[in-house]
Scaffold this motif. Structure first.
Motif, PDB file in Angstrom:
ATOM      1  N   ASP A   1       0.764  -1.197   0.031  1.00  0.00           N
ATOM      2  CA  ASP A   1       0.040   0.099  -0.106  1.00  0.00           C
ATOM      3  C   ASP A   1       0.971   1.123  -0.069  1.00  0.00           C
ATOM      4  OD1 ASP A   1       1.170  -0.052   2.448  1.00  0.00           O
ATOM      5  OD2 ASP A   1      -0.985   0.035   3.593  1.00  0.00           O
TER       6      ASP A   1
ATOM      7  N   ASP B   1      -2.461   2.869  -2.327  1.00  0.00           N
ATOM      8  CA  ASP B   1      -3.257   1.731  -2.372  1.00  0.00           C
ATOM      9  C   ASP B   1      -4.140   1.515  -3.402  1.00  0.00           C
ATOM     10  OD1 ASP B   1      -5.130  -0.234  -1.758  1.00  0.00           O
ATOM     11  OD2 ASP B   1      -4.970  -0.373   0.374  1.00  0.00           O
TER      12      ASP B   1
ATOM     13  N   GLU C   1      -7.931   1.589  -3.340  1.00  0.00           N
ATOM     14  CA  GLU C   1      -8.247   3.165  -2.832  1.00  0.00           C
ATOM     15  C   GLU C   1      -8.333   3.883  -4.175  1.00  0.00           C
ATOM     16  OE1 GLU C   1      -5.798   4.776   0.042  1.00  0.00           O
ATOM     17  OE2 GLU C   1      -6.487   3.409   1.724  1.00  0.00           O
TER      18      GLU C   1
ATOM     19  N   GLU D   1     -11.968   5.252  -5.929  1.00  0.00           N
ATOM     20  CA  GLU D   1     -12.096   6.787  -6.224  1.00  0.00           C
ATOM     21  C   GLU D   1     -12.234   7.020  -7.550  1.00  0.00           C
ATOM     22  OE1 GLU D   1      -8.386   8.379  -4.609  1.00  0.00           O
ATOM     23  OE2 GLU D   1      -8.510   7.768  -2.902  1.00  0.00           O
TER      24      GLU D   1
END
Length: 68
Positions: free
Chosen positions: A43, A56, A59, A63
């Motif tokens: 990450d 990461d 993530e 997004e």
């Protein structure tokens, strides 16, 4: 890229990992598979000079999908 020389295989080169993920998600069509290879469980990213930064892919994907 060497393996693509002289072929008619279309490809894009995006050197920034976050931008590359966003590009893949934006340009994917139904039935396409996107493979994010090389980071696995990590990450973070390590840049020149040993600088660590949080990154990461899970993530980033979440997004970018939220933006679509």
């Amino acid at each position: 890229l060497v393996g693509l020389t002289g072929t008619s295989v279309p490809y894009d080169v995006v050197t920034d990992r976050r931008e590359a993920i966003a590009h893949a998600l934006k340009t994917a069509e139904p039935g396409d598979v996107i493979v994010l290879a090389g980071k696995g469980h990590e990450d973070y990213q390590i840049f020149a000079g040993g600088v660590h930064t949080h990154f990461d892919e899970r993530e980033v994907v979440a997004e970018e999908l939220a933006k679509l």
